[in-house]
Design a protein around this motif. Sequence first.
Motif, mmCIF file in Angstrom:
data_model
loop_
_atom_site.group_PDB
_atom_site.id
_atom_site.type_symbol
_atom_site.label_atom_id
_atom_site.label_comp_id
_atom_site.label_asym_id
_atom_site.label_seq_id
_atom_site.Cartn_x
_atom_site.Cartn_y
_atom_site.Cartn_z
ATOM 1 N N THR A 11 0.812 -1.217 0.000
ATOM 2 C CA THR A 11 0.000 0.000 0.000
ATOM 3 C C THR A 11 0.845 1.268 0.000
ATOM 4 O OG1 THR A 11 -1.784 -1.135 1.150
ATOM 5 C CG2 THR A 11 -1.787 1.267 1.245
ATOM 6 N N PHE A 12 1.789 1.363 0.888
ATOM 7 C CA PHE A 12 2.599 2.572 1.078
ATOM 8 C C PHE A 12 1.701 3.777 1.337
ATOM 9 C CE2 PHE A 12 7.169 3.730 0.502
ATOM 10 C CZ PHE A 12 7.656 2.561 1.040
ATOM 11 N N GLY A 13 0.797 3.593 2.277
ATOM 12 C CA GLY A 13 -0.119 4.647 2.655
ATOM 13 C C GLY A 13 -0.898 4.252 3.888
ATOM 14 N N PRO A 14 -1.720 5.178 4.430
ATOM 15 C CA PRO A 14 -2.355 4.973 5.740
ATOM 16 C C PRO A 14 -3.661 4.185 5.692
ATOM 17 C CG PRO A 14 -2.820 7.170 4.944
ATOM 18 C CD PRO A 14 -1.922 6.542 3.918
ATOM 19 N N ILE A 15 -3.616 2.957 5.172
ATOM 20 C CA ILE A 15 -4.787 2.073 5.184
ATOM 21 C C ILE A 15 -4.461 0.850 6.027
ATOM 22 C CG2 ILE A 15 -6.499 0.821 3.825
ATOM 23 C CD1 ILE A 15 -5.513 2.247 1.362
ATOM 24 N N LEU A 16 -5.373 0.509 6.935
ATOM 25 C CA LEU A 16 -5.180 -0.652 7.799
ATOM 26 C C LEU A 16 -6.374 -1.595 7.638
ATOM 27 C CD1 LEU A 16 -3.194 -1.752 9.886
ATOM 28 C CD2 LEU A 16 -4.512 -0.613 11.651
ATOM 29 N N PRO A 17 -6.204 -2.709 6.900
ATOM 30 C CA PRO A 17 -7.309 -3.660 6.727
ATOM 31 C C PRO A 17 -7.324 -4.720 7.825
ATOM 32 C CG PRO A 17 -5.508 -4.206 5.240
ATOM 33 C CD PRO A 17 -5.054 -3.025 6.048
ATOM 34 N N LEU A 18 -8.520 -5.023 8.334
ATOM 35 C CA LEU A 18 -8.690 -6.009 9.402
ATOM 36 C C LEU A 18 -9.437 -7.232 8.886
ATOM 37 C CD1 LEU A 18 -9.932 -3.736 12.351
ATOM 38 C CD2 LEU A 18 -7.580 -4.212 11.663
ATOM 39 N N GLN A 19 -8.967 -8.414 9.329
ATOM 40 C CA GLN A 19 -9.620 -9.678 8.973
ATOM 41 C C GLN A 19 -9.559 -10.585 10.194
ATOM 42 O OE1 GLN A 19 -8.001 -12.833 6.030
ATOM 43 N NE2 GLN A 19 -9.327 -11.543 4.774
ATOM 44 N N SER A 20 -10.620 -11.362 10.427
ATOM 45 C CA SER A 20 -10.656 -12.231 11.606
ATOM 46 C C SER A 20 -10.135 -13.630 11.278
ATOM 47 C CB SER A 20 -12.085 -12.329 12.154
ATOM 48 O OG SER A 20 -12.936 -12.966 11.224
ATOM 49 N N PHE A 21 -9.741 -14.365 12.337
ATOM 50 C CA PHE A 21 -9.345 -15.760 12.182
ATOM 51 C C PHE A 21 -9.795 -16.528 13.422
ATOM 52 C CE2 PHE A 21 -5.760 -13.911 14.457
ATOM 53 C CZ PHE A 21 -5.431 -14.884 15.390
ATOM 54 N N THR A 22 -9.820 -17.849 13.289
ATOM 55 C CA THR A 22 -10.307 -18.673 14.405
ATOM 56 C C THR A 22 -9.236 -19.560 15.025
ATOM 57 O OG1 THR A 22 -11.017 -20.408 12.860
ATOM 58 C CG2 THR A 22 -12.649 -18.730 13.462
ATOM 59 N N SER A 23 -8.142 -19.838 14.309
ATOM 60 C CA SER A 23 -7.127 -20.741 14.843
ATOM 61 C C SER A 23 -5.730 -20.239 14.498
ATOM 62 C CB SER A 23 -7.306 -22.153 14.279
ATOM 63 O OG SER A 23 -6.988 -22.190 12.904
ATOM 64 N N GLU A 24 -4.767 -20.711 15.258
ATOM 65 C CA GLU A 24 -3.371 -20.351 15.017
ATOM 66 C C GLU A 24 -2.935 -20.764 13.623
ATOM 67 O OE1 GLU A 24 0.727 -22.135 16.726
ATOM 68 O OE2 GLU A 24 -0.552 -21.209 18.266
ATOM 69 N N GLU A 25 -3.306 -21.960 13.219
ATOM 70 C CA GLU A 25 -2.915 -22.467 11.894
ATOM 71 C C GLU A 25 -3.496 -21.603 10.781
ATOM 72 O OE1 GLU A 25 -4.259 -24.251 14.335
ATOM 73 O OE2 GLU A 25 -2.447 -25.335 14.962
ATOM 74 N N GLU A 26 -4.755 -21.184 10.947
ATOM 75 C CA GLU A 26 -5.393 -20.331 9.943
ATOM 76 C C GLU A 26 -4.666 -18.988 9.828
ATOM 77 O OE1 GLU A 26 -9.648 -17.994 9.170
ATOM 78 O OE2 GLU A 26 -9.415 -19.348 10.893
ATOM 79 N N ALA A 27 -4.278 -18.426 10.960
ATOM 80 C CA ALA A 27 -3.595 -17.135 10.963
ATOM 81 C C ALA A 27 -2.236 -17.226 10.275
ATOM 82 C CB ALA A 27 -3.424 -16.642 12.400
ATOM 83 N N ILE A 28 -1.493 -18.280 10.560
ATOM 84 C CA ILE A 28 -0.179 -18.450 9.946
ATOM 85 C C ILE A 28 -0.324 -18.639 8.438
ATOM 86 C CG2 ILE A 28 1.820 -19.989 9.788
ATOM 87 C CD1 ILE A 28 1.406 -20.536 12.810
ATOM 88 N N ARG A 29 -1.285 -19.449 8.032
ATOM 89 C CA ARG A 29 -1.520 -19.685 6.607
ATOM 90 C C ARG A 29 -1.869 -18.380 5.878
ATOM 91 N NH1 ARG A 29 -4.433 -23.635 7.392
ATOM 92 N NH2 ARG A 29 -6.481 -22.631 7.379
ATOM 93 N N ALA A 30 -2.721 -17.569 6.489
ATOM 94 C CA ALA A 30 -3.107 -16.298 5.873
ATOM 95 C C ALA A 30 -1.928 -15.334 5.813
ATOM 96 C CB ALA A 30 -4.270 -15.679 6.648
ATOM 97 N N ALA A 31 -1.157 -15.275 6.886
ATOM 98 C CA ALA A 31 -0.012 -14.362 6.929
ATOM 99 C C ALA A 31 1.027 -14.719 5.882
ATOM 100 C CB ALA A 31 0.612 -14.384 8.320
ATOM 101 N N ASN A 32 1.232 -16.006 5.645
ATOM 102 C CA ASN A 32 2.245 -16.457 4.693
ATOM 103 C C ASN A 32 1.774 -16.396 3.239
ATOM 104 O OD1 ASN A 32 4.191 -16.978 6.626
ATOM 105 N ND2 ASN A 32 3.641 -19.138 6.841
ATOM 106 N N ASP A 33 0.499 -16.093 3.030
ATOM 107 C CA ASP A 33 -0.054 -16.080 1.680
ATOM 108 C C ASP A 33 0.296 -14.768 0.978
ATOM 109 O OD1 ASP A 33 -1.450 -16.688 -0.615
ATOM 110 O OD2 ASP A 33 -3.409 -16.156 0.220
ATOM 111 N N SER A 34 1.574 -14.593 0.654
ATOM 112 C CA SER A 34 2.058 -13.373 0.011
ATOM 113 C C SER A 34 3.357 -13.678 -0.714
ATOM 114 C CB SER A 34 2.292 -12.272 1.052
ATOM 115 O OG SER A 34 2.891 -11.132 0.468
ATOM 116 N N GLU A 35 3.586 -12.955 -1.802
ATOM 117 C CA GLU A 35 4.857 -13.096 -2.517
ATOM 118 C C GLU A 35 5.989 -12.400 -1.770
ATOM 119 O OE1 GLU A 35 4.293 -9.269 -5.537
ATOM 120 O OE2 GLU A 35 3.865 -11.298 -6.228
ATOM 121 N N TYR A 36 5.607 -11.550 -0.807
ATOM 122 C CA TYR A 36 6.614 -10.824 -0.036
ATOM 123 C C TYR A 36 7.008 -11.592 1.219
ATOM 124 C CZ TYR A 36 5.165 -6.871 -2.937
ATOM 125 O OH TYR A 36 4.882 -6.042 -3.988
ATOM 126 N N GLY A 37 8.188 -11.257 1.756
ATOM 127 C CA GLY A 37 8.657 -11.931 2.964
ATOM 128 C C GLY A 37 9.621 -11.069 3.750
#
Length: 484
Positions: A387-413
């Motif tokens: 983004t390189f700007g002041p936007i903060l998107p929020l998304q919910s999760f239910t489990s640790e595994e789901e959160a890690i999977r979502a966080a890693n779903d990016s070409e960036y690292g």
Amino acid sequence: MITFDNYVPSIYINGRWKSASSRKKTPVRNPATWDILTHVSYGDEVDTKNAIEAAGEAKEGWASLSPRKRSNILYRAYQLMEENAERIAAVLTMEQGKPLREAKGEIKSAASFLLWYAEEANRLYGEWIPSSIESKRLSVIPQPVGVVGAITPWNFPASMITRKVAPALAAGCTVVLKPASETPLTAIEIVKILEKAGVPDGVVNLVTGNSAKIGDALLHHEAVRLITFTGSTEVGKHLMRESADQVKKLSLELGGHAPIIIFADADLEKAAEMTLASKFRNSGQTCICANRVYVEDKIWDNFKKVLVEKVEAMRLGDGLGDDVDMGPLINEGATEKVHEQVKDAVAKGAEVACGGNIWEGTDKGHYYLPTVLSDVRNDMLVMKEETFGPILPLQSFTSEEEAIRAANDSEYGLAAYFFTKNLDRSVRVAEKLDYGIIGINDVFPAVAEAPFGGIKQSGIGKEGGHHGIHEYVELKYISMGIEN
């Protein structure tokens, strides 16, 4: 109040301040007011070639100095930067826009790299290898790469320079510096400090101007043996392709799309404060700031409420003003990109919890309201593009595994963060996140003494720490036969 002459020569070659060979100039504007601060030299490939040749002629003399002498010069530069911090910070705010207290923090960080590598210059050790053959003695010695082409960004126009130039000088390399076109004045201040500290003529050279022509000259000149760059992944890929013919070394710190995971056992007040600090520092124009926030469903309502209240209390304005929390974006294009991401998210079902539009508090400057989006989906641009700007998107999760999977779903690292009080979870999640930098209950990981750099499409190489100086050396293996 700092004022500038109508024209400031901004090309520094072989110890001399010069105008561009073409005599061209370009304005430097204050993004908070659109006012022209001054004009600087608009250099090109001719000036870059001259700078490279000066660096090439100076490299042997600089490399032959004892590490202690190089260290002393860097330490003097550190002292001068500390002494001149107020002025440099004001210059930085005027041309870049960030609040003055943030600019002062950046100058402190920039000075810390000069101090750290003044120390590391004396600790660039070689190696003695026990030989399996009695008649041989084996050793490895580090030697400076040579001429370095350093290309730095506008979002941190001071610290990104010293994070590259300081280890290069400590290792015995010479430098041709190309700062961002938007922020040449901070670079001028830093080069003047290095000059005053006693850096010999030709060791550090500065060329401002045409980014494409200067960059191409650095890429295609055989004397340049390392390109160190901080900027977009797209430009980083271009540098990789163009440097291949000469097999140049590369150190690339590229784009990021940092996730923050808020677990239910976290200190919500602290997590909200630090999430806000990460996202809206420098108006969201940082490569490691929060780009996606994943909140455990058990605390979704509470965390969102606390966060939105804090964001709505933020104060916008000229970074030189009192009590300003967030300054302008760097230019109109940055504002347009942010607004396009908001419109795309809303069109696809996101809720604007606060912000979501251009700030109407002034008729000048490139301002966008700090924005929180909730109920975002992965097909939205804000969840995929940096983004390189002041936007903060929020998304919910239910489990640790789901959160890690979502966080890693990016070409960036590049960087990732999470908040928890659970020690076991801290270890598990840190090991499973595919990022070069992990912050646990911490969103400000960048310090001079630690390595900074990403994986995947966020770059190659490390800056900072004792690791950073090794980007600027080649290892020479020596095998010596002896008579027993």
